[in-house]
Write a protein that holds these residues in place. Structure first.
Motif, PDB file in Angstrom:
ATOM      1  N   GLN A 160       0.817  -1.212   0.000  1.00 23.62           N
ATOM      2  CA  GLN A 160       0.000   0.000   0.000  1.00 23.62           C
ATOM      3  C   GLN A 160       0.849   1.259   0.000  1.00 23.62           C
ATOM      4  OE1 GLN A 160      -2.882   0.255   3.169  1.00 23.62           O
ATOM      5  NE2 GLN A 160      -4.219   1.580   1.970  1.00 23.62           N
ATOM      6  N   ASP A 161       2.008   1.234   0.653  1.00 20.22           N
ATOM      7  CA  ASP A 161       2.876   2.416   0.671  1.00 20.22           C
ATOM      8  C   ASP A 161       3.341   2.763  -0.738  1.00 20.22           C
ATOM      9  OD1 ASP A 161       2.589   2.598   3.377  1.00 20.22           O
ATOM     10  OD2 ASP A 161       4.507   1.647   3.868  1.00 20.22           O
ATOM     11  N   GLU A 162       3.707   1.755  -1.501  1.00 19.22           N
ATOM     12  CA  GLU A 162       4.139   2.009  -2.877  1.00 19.22           C
ATOM     13  C   GLU A 162       2.974   2.502  -3.726  1.00 19.22           C
ATOM     14  OE1 GLU A 162       6.311  -0.214  -6.686  1.00 19.22           O
ATOM     15  OE2 GLU A 162       6.053  -1.297  -4.790  1.00 19.22           O
ATOM     16  N   ALA A 163       1.789   1.911  -3.501  1.00 22.38           N
ATOM     17  CA  ALA A 163       0.607   2.354  -4.241  1.00 22.38           C
ATOM     18  C   ALA A 163       0.296   3.819  -3.939  1.00 22.38           C
ATOM     19  CB  ALA A 163      -0.584   1.473  -3.891  1.00 22.38           C
ATOM     20  N   THR A 164       0.439   4.194  -2.673  1.00 20.02           N
ATOM     21  CA  THR A 164       0.195   5.578  -2.281  1.00 20.02           C
ATOM     22  C   THR A 164       1.236   6.503  -2.894  1.00 20.02           C
ATOM     23  OG1 THR A 164      -0.793   4.872  -0.191  1.00 20.02           O
ATOM     24  CG2 THR A 164      -0.027   7.148  -0.328  1.00 20.02           C
ATOM     25  N   GLU A 165       2.486   6.074  -2.855  1.00 22.85           N
ATOM     26  CA  GLU A 165       3.577   6.881  -3.408  1.00 22.85           C
ATOM     27  C   GLU A 165       3.381   7.131  -4.903  1.00 22.85           C
ATOM     28  OE1 GLU A 165       8.402   6.479  -4.204  1.00 22.85           O
ATOM     29  OE2 GLU A 165       7.399   5.100  -2.821  1.00 22.85           O
ATOM     30  N   LYS A 166       2.845   6.128  -5.601  1.00 23.96           N
ATOM     31  CA  LYS A 166       2.632   6.254  -7.039  1.00 23.96           C
ATOM     32  C   LYS A 166       1.238   6.776  -7.373  1.00 23.96           C
ATOM     33  CE  LYS A 166       6.057   2.860  -8.464  1.00 23.96           C
ATOM     34  NZ  LYS A 166       6.356   1.585  -9.166  1.00 23.96           N
ATOM     35  N   ASN A 167       0.510   7.192  -6.349  1.00 28.45           N
ATOM     36  CA  ASN A 167      -0.798   7.815  -6.536  1.00 28.45           C
ATOM     37  C   ASN A 167      -1.780   6.879  -7.225  1.00 28.45           C
ATOM     38  OD1 ASN A 167      -2.412  10.022  -6.010  1.00 28.45           O
ATOM     39  ND2 ASN A 167      -1.984  11.030  -7.949  1.00 28.45           N
ATOM     40  N   ILE A 168      -1.744   5.611  -6.824  1.00 27.76           N
ATOM     41  CA  ILE A 168      -2.633   4.611  -7.420  1.00 27.76           C
ATOM     42  C   ILE A 168      -3.882   4.491  -6.564  1.00 27.76           C
ATOM     43  CG2 ILE A 168      -2.892   2.172  -7.994  1.00 27.76           C
ATOM     44  CD1 ILE A 168       0.176   2.169  -8.449  1.00 27.76           C
ATOM     45  N   HIS A 182      -1.685   1.897 -18.288  1.00 26.23           N
ATOM     46  CA  HIS A 182      -3.054   1.445 -18.519  1.00 26.23           C
ATOM     47  C   HIS A 182      -3.826   1.382 -17.202  1.00 26.23           C
ATOM     48  CE1 HIS A 182      -6.404  -0.844 -20.216  1.00 26.23           C
ATOM     49  NE2 HIS A 182      -6.340  -1.591 -19.132  1.00 26.23           N
ATOM     50  N   ASN A 183      -5.121   1.703 -17.279  1.00 26.93           N
ATOM     51  CA  ASN A 183      -6.023   1.564 -16.135  1.00 26.93           C
ATOM     52  C   ASN A 183      -7.273   0.810 -16.559  1.00 26.93           C
ATOM     53  OD1 ASN A 183      -4.792   4.607 -15.794  1.00 26.93           O
ATOM     54  ND2 ASN A 183      -4.868   3.506 -13.869  1.00 26.93           N
ATOM     55  N   GLY A 338      -8.886   8.850  -7.199  1.00 29.75           N
ATOM     56  CA  GLY A 338      -9.740   9.148  -6.061  1.00 29.75           C
ATOM     57  C   GLY A 338     -11.209   9.043  -6.391  1.00 29.75           C
ATOM     58  N   VAL A 339     -11.561   9.160  -7.672  1.00 26.10           N
ATOM     59  CA  VAL A 339     -12.939   8.939  -8.110  1.00 26.10           C
ATOM     60  C   VAL A 339     -13.021   7.521  -8.672  1.00 26.10           C
ATOM     61  CG1 VAL A 339     -14.761   9.598  -9.721  1.00 26.10           C
ATOM     62  CG2 VAL A 339     -13.387  11.362  -8.600  1.00 26.10           C
ATOM     63  N   ALA A 340     -13.900   6.712  -8.109  1.00 25.93           N
ATOM     64  CA  ALA A 340     -14.010   5.307  -8.496  1.00 25.93           C
ATOM     65  C   ALA A 340     -15.478   4.934  -8.644  1.00 25.93           C
ATOM     66  CB  ALA A 340     -13.339   4.423  -7.458  1.00 25.93           C
ATOM     67  N   TYR A 341     -15.708   3.799  -9.311  1.00 25.97           N
ATOM     68  CA  TYR A 341     -17.068   3.344  -9.567  1.00 25.97           C
ATOM     69  C   TYR A 341     -17.295   1.908  -9.104  1.00 25.97           C
ATOM     70  CZ  TYR A 341     -17.106   7.544 -12.392  1.00 25.97           C
ATOM     71  OH  TYR A 341     -17.005   8.851 -12.785  1.00 25.97           O
ATOM     72  N   LEU A 349      -7.834  -0.217  -1.648  1.00 23.08           N
ATOM     73  CA  LEU A 349      -6.819   0.841  -1.755  1.00 23.08           C
ATOM     74  C   LEU A 349      -7.111   2.000  -0.801  1.00 23.08           C
ATOM     75  CD1 LEU A 349      -6.446   0.902  -5.642  1.00 23.08           C
ATOM     76  CD2 LEU A 349      -4.888  -0.126  -3.987  1.00 23.08           C
ATOM     77  N   TYR A 350      -8.282   1.997  -0.185  1.00 20.83           N
ATOM     78  CA  TYR A 350      -8.680   3.094   0.702  1.00 20.83           C
ATOM     79  C   TYR A 350      -8.742   2.630   2.163  1.00 20.83           C
ATOM     80  CZ  TYR A 350      -9.783   5.480  -3.623  1.00 20.83           C
ATOM     81  OH  TYR A 350      -9.682   6.057  -4.869  1.00 20.83           O
ATOM     82  N   LYS A 351      -7.984   1.612   2.466  1.00 22.18           N
ATOM     83  CA  LYS A 351      -7.952   1.092   3.822  1.00 22.18           C
ATOM     84  C   LYS A 351      -7.527   2.187   4.812  1.00 22.18           C
ATOM     85  CE  LYS A 351      -5.924  -2.618   6.618  1.00 22.18           C
ATOM     86  NZ  LYS A 351      -4.998  -3.784   6.595  1.00 22.18           N
ATOM     87  N   GLY A 352      -8.371   2.382   5.842  1.00 22.01           N
ATOM     88  CA  GLY A 352      -8.058   3.368   6.872  1.00 22.01           C
ATOM     89  C   GLY A 352      -8.259   4.809   6.447  1.00 22.01           C
ATOM     90  N   LYS A 353      -8.913   5.028   5.287  1.00 24.85           N
ATOM     91  CA  LYS A 353      -9.098   6.392   4.784  1.00 24.85           C
ATOM     92  C   LYS A 353     -10.571   6.793   4.830  1.00 24.85           C
ATOM     93  CE  LYS A 353      -5.063   6.027   1.761  1.00 24.85           C
ATOM     94  NZ  LYS A 353      -4.529   6.119   0.374  1.00 24.85           N
ATOM     95  N   ASP A 354     -10.819   8.068   4.583  1.00 23.18           N
ATOM     96  CA  ASP A 354     -12.175   8.607   4.577  1.00 23.18           C
ATOM     97  C   ASP A 354     -12.674   8.701   3.140  1.00 23.18           C
ATOM     98  OD1 ASP A 354     -12.042   8.922   7.329  1.00 23.18           O
ATOM     99  OD2 ASP A 354     -11.274  10.967   7.179  1.00 23.18           O
TER     100      ASP A 354
END
Length: 514
Positions: A160-168, A182-183, A338-341, A349-354
């Motif tokens: 998760q730290d790497e995902a956060t660092e890369k803004n994933i 690609h996404n 940050g916008v997801a469906y 990916l949003y563990k512990g977040k608001d």
């Protein structure tokens, strides 16, 4: 990490299919994560004499690579533990590295082998993501077949730290040679084309063009699958053309409202339907987008984005629907940032977040309940004065201490700086504008039919839904429609499958009468 007994039983059966020995190179330290990965690898190795384990040095720790013993590196690595939806990706990679040929078309095989550039892919995935395995498995296949290509699956929860660092903030997200590439969902054909620098639609085999089908089904969801099964059982020449098989259920974690089935995962349901479709010999053409449909004399022509044309006596349109967007500033800008469906795919990916969920219908409240088990806090914003979800769902959400339900809320903007940091909404009762600090926004406000490509000759209502009669016939003779792309009063899987059956029976009736 102990493997579930059911999973272990399945794995044991697959391991018997291995052709040559495979060496698993593990890079693990003394930390808890490493020990879990090491335990997983050792448990798998203990199940087959054809699997060896040795220490190695890889880019990430903990991770492991799969290589055929005595052969050059396959280029396939897993950073994390590939369980959940990635268990199949691991098993297929193990078999393919051992010598099993991937089950793909000769055309795709030749296109993969023709790539000469050195390509290293890294896919950030979630074990709960329904879309990730398609991408992971496709890139693994490309790695097995071409020594210029390598691929690492990275489990976003463990890294998760790497995902956060890369803004994933959405999965699957694929990096190519260190750059985001690609996404989202993609087929093998899509990824081959993109890797080869040819992002345009692909031509199809001549056999498809030369055939005249009795019924051609456009779409790959429950309605399309049901229509194919019913049509094929009538003994008529049946085919499906779609961008991918699965439809909306792939974004549905659990289904509990189909009579006779207490609970089934969306992906599991569509896998079963796909097996039935295959059992009845239905021809399936994936990775294609239909751009036009027209009737010429007694024949219906279906045109693909590639320019190729398919011919059929009858057609069933079952293109389904997609998530509806809210259309506010920031939504498009921060999509996948940050916008997801899909809360099931991207929630981990949003563990512990608001986070916020836009929409108070069944899908919105279900998303809030799921996210509440992962996130620190979930705020639900519903435009109407009351929530529209079933009472049982409202009651469950209301009992969760980290869920706030707000009605009469009109979302105004989604804000951020490279990624979502908050949103503003208007209290419709007081007209006061309020702000919420957030890490993510999940949009769950219903569906929009996939009908933009249809000609004016096929009648639609003001919502762009195809108008059908009691037999699922459109106004164009020989063309039928079923599922969420139609004007059916309710959008439910069980209704879509029933409509697909009705459309197929109507198409058969049309054929024998004309």
């Amino acid at each position: 990490m102990a493997i579930d007994s059911t999973v272990k039983q399945q794995l044991a059966a697959y391991l018997k299919l291995m052709e040559h020995e495979v060496t698993i190179r593990v890079d693990a330290g003394d930390d808890d994560r490493s020990q879990k990965v090491l335990a997983f690898v050792n448990e798998v190795a203990a199940m087959s004499p054809k699997i060896n384990v040795k220490q190695g040095h890889l880019k990430r720790q903990p991770s492991f690579a799969l290589d055929q013993t005595g052969q050059p590196a396959s280029g396939i690595e897993f950073a994390g533990i590939p369980l959940g939806h990635e268990f199949t990706s691991f098993v297929l990679a193990l078999l393919q590295v051992s010598g099993h040929a991937p089950k793909i078309s000769e055309q795709d095989r030749h296109r993969i082998e023709a790539i000469t550039a050195d390509l290293h892919f890294e896919t950030f995935a979630s074990l709960s993501c329904h879309n990730c395995p398609d991408v992971v498995q496709a890139l693994n296949i490309m790695s097995v077949l071409n020594s210029h290509i390598s691929h690492t699956m990275i489990e976003g929860g463990m890294f998760q730290d790497e995902a956060t660092e890369k803004n994933i903030l959405a999965v699957p997200t694929v990096f190519l040679n260190g750059e985001e590439w690609h996404n989202g969902r993609a087929t093998l054909s899509d990824l081959i084309s993109k890797a080869a620098g040819k992002t345009g639609p692909q031509k199809i085999e001549q056999d498809w063009i030369n055939q005249l089908f009795d019924v051609l089904i456009i779409g790959g969801g429950p309605a399309a699958g049901s229509a194919a099964i019913y049509a094929a059982r009538k003994g008529i020449r049946t085919a499906i053309v779609t961008d991918h098989f699965g439809g909306q259920p792939l974004d549905t974690l659990g289904i509990e409202n189909i009579a006779g089935i207490d609970y089934v995962k969306g992906e599991q349901l569509m896998t079963t339907i796909a097996s039935q479709v295959k059992k009845y010999g239905v021809a399936v053409l994936e990775g294609q987008q239909v751009t036009a449909i027209a009737k010429q004399s007694q024949q219906i022509n279906v045109t693909l984005a590639s320019g190729d044309r398919l011919q059929t006596k009858t057609a069933i349109i079952a293109t389904g629907a997609r998530w509806r967007t809210i259309g506010v500033p920031g939504e498009a800008e921060f999509k996948n940032k940050g916008v997801a469906y899909c809360p099931h795919c991207d929630g981990p990916l949003y563990k512990g977040k608001d986070v916020a969920v836009i929409g108070g219908g069944n899908s919105g409240i279900e998303a809030a309940i799921d996210l509440a088990g992962i996130c620190r806090h979930v705020t639900v914003l519903e435009f109407a004065p009351r929530l529209g979800a079933d009472q049982v769902l409202q009651a469950k959400a209301g009992q969760l201490k980290n869920v706030t339900l707000i009605t009469n809320a009109a979302t105004q903007t989604i804000t951020g700086d490279g990624r979502v940091t908050g949103l503003t909404y208007q209290d419709r009762a007081t007209q006061v504008i309020k702000e919420i600090a957030l890490d993510g926004v999940f949009v769950q406000i219903g569906l929009q039919p996939n009908t933009e490509w249809l000609p004016a000759t096929i009648d639609q209502n003001q919502h762009h839904e195809i108008i059908v009669d009691a037999k699922n016939a459109t106004n164009l003779a020989g063309v039928f429609a079923a599922g969420d792309c139609t004007d059916s009063a309710y959008k439910q899987i069980v209704i879509a499958t029933g409509a697909g059956a009705s459309a197929a029976l109507s198409a058969f009736d049309y054929l024998i009468r004309s």
